[in-house]
Write an enzyme that holds these catalytic residues in place. Structure first.
Site, PDB file in Angstrom:
ATOM      1  N   GLY A  84      77.447  -1.002  -7.341  1.00 33.22           N
ATOM      2  CA  GLY A  84      76.372  -0.425  -6.700  1.00 33.22           C
ATOM      3  C   GLY A  84      75.497   0.453  -7.913  1.00 33.22           C
ATOM      4  O   GLY A  84      74.580  -0.058  -8.305  1.00 33.22           O
ATOM      5  N   GLU A 110      67.632   2.360  -4.106  1.00 33.26           N
ATOM      6  CA  GLU A 110      66.951   2.336  -5.437  1.00 33.26           C
ATOM      7  C   GLU A 110      67.500   3.400  -6.395  1.00 33.26           C
ATOM      8  O   GLU A 110      66.856   3.667  -7.278  1.00 33.26           O
ATOM      9  CB  GLU A 110      65.442   2.342  -5.131  1.00 33.26           C
ATOM     10  CG  GLU A 110      65.002   0.962  -4.299  1.00 33.26           C
ATOM     11  CD  GLU A 110      63.507   0.592  -4.553  1.00 33.26           C
ATOM     12  OE1 GLU A 110      63.038   0.802  -5.657  1.00 33.26           O
ATOM     13  OE2 GLU A 110      63.005  -0.102  -3.707  1.00 33.26           O
TER      14      GLU A 110
END
Length: 387
Positions: A137, A370
């Site tokens: 991630g 993001e």
């Protein structure tokens, strides 16, 4: 000094204000009415997509030479902000189209750009971005999706997670390891088509917010693609991914600003109509102070976002810092503002009969995707310490 003397510093150009008016008109009429239903059903708001597409707001950033509107980074941010004010899930249509195509704009061959940007510009397809994985991630360089060269093809195997608009998008920018010994310098970027053999999708994630924007895993099982679908040179994929995020964090900041604006607008109207103790709730100083703080944080977030958008358009050296700062500040502000909007509506704010609880749930993701806001602070600190 004459009062009427022109002084345009820190004022949006007229064409950008005109874009805001045009988007707001479309969104008020054709996007906002679908927002609650998209949230309730968890289905992609196709009517909103069709309205944005008809007005050329579905992917405004695509350059004119590929059939796009050619909107600059600030205009694109304003489009996303205004759509998010009406429906956060729908604002991911222009935002993810930019995220998915930015690697091509930054590093793709002319053939690749012509082939894949043209259908995005016309609204015949959408483009998603496949970077995150179940075990990669924040640490994206730890990805395990692999691409192995086989003659004039590459063969991809792996899993990507948290992919926005997966299953709806026709095209995917996929990052995969091409040299396992080189860590981040061994990652390359590719265009994968939904119709490629071996591409499949997981079940839709059951999310807190942005429910009208589907999020799924994407599986690559011996997906064989032509070598000319590589974006940029081999081994440059990770650098392209990070450069992309410098630009697209500005769009998340814009999304956060839009969500917050929608919440503030609704709360302002409510407190002026709702009466308690014989007078409008808006007459109480405690409520006025909350509104003042909400408006102040929102405008600070907007100005920082627009300053970052200007840097994105120019490609300034300090874009990495400003993109991270705008995304982090605006998303934190959006979470505070939407939470306060729920508070101002009292018990009504906590129900789905009113839109602010949806806005509060939608705002949360802007602090996460993001790059989490913790990662943004690392990015900013590194940039500051480099100086």
């Amino acid at each position: 000094m004459a009062a009427e003397q022109s002084f345009d510093v820190y004022r949006l150009p007229e064409e950008h204000e005109a874009i805001r008016e045009a988007v707001r008109e479309v969104c008020t009429a054709k996007v906002a009415p679908n927002a609650a239903e998209a949230d309730e059903t968890g289905e992609f708001p196709k009517a909103s997509y069709d309205a944005l597409r008809a007005a050329d707001f579905h992917a405004p950033h695509i350059p004119v030479e590929y059939g796009g509107a050619g909107a600059d980074a600030l205009a694109t941010a304003i489009v996303i902000e205004e759509v998010a004010r009406a429906c956060a899930a729908s604002s991911l249509i222009p935002a993810v189209n930019k995220l998915g195509t930015m690697p091509l704009l930054l590093a793709g061959s002319e053939e690749l750009k012509r082939k894949y940007l043209t259908p995005i510009a016309s609204g015949d397809a959408m483009f998603s971005y496949c970077l995150s994985e179940p075990e990669a991630g924040s640490d994206a360089a730890s990805m395990t999706t692999k691409a192995v060269r086989d003659g004039d093809h590459w063969v991809l195997n792996g899993v990507k997670r948290w992919i926005t608009n997966a299953g709806v998008s026709e095209y995917y920018t996929v990052f995969a390891v091409t040299d396992p010994t080189a860590r981040s310098k061994g990652i390359s970027a590719f265009v994968v088509e939904k119709s490629d053999s071996g591409v499949s999708f997981g079940a839709p994630e059951k999310k807190l917010g942005i429910k009208g924007s589907p999020t799924r895993e994407v599986y690559f099982d011996n997906v064989r693609i032509p070598a000319d679908r590589m974006i940029g040179a081999e081994g440059t994929g990770f650098a392209t991914a990070m450069r992309t995020l410098d630009h697209t964090r500005v769009t998340i900041a814009a999304q956060a600003v839009g969500i917050a604006q929608g919440a503030l607008d609704y709360a302002k109207g409510y407190v002026q109509e709702r009466k308690q103790f014989g007078k409008p709730v808006a007459d109480f100083q405690g409520v006025q102070f909350m509104l003042a703080d909400m408006g102040m944080k929102l405008e600070a977030a907007r100005q920082l976002t627009y300053a970052a958008a200007g840097r994105s358009e120019r490609g300034d050296a300090d874009l990495t810092y400003f993109g991270a700062a705008a995304k982090c500040f605006a998303s934190d502000a959006a979470m505070e503002i939407t939470t306060d909007a729920v508070q101002l509506l009292g018990g009504y704010g906590y129900t789905r009969d009113y839109p602010v609880e949806r806005m509060m749930r939608d705002a949360k993701i802007t602090q996460i995707y993001e790059g989490t806001n913790q990662v943004q602070r690392i990015v900013m600190a590194r940039q500051l310490l480099k100086g």
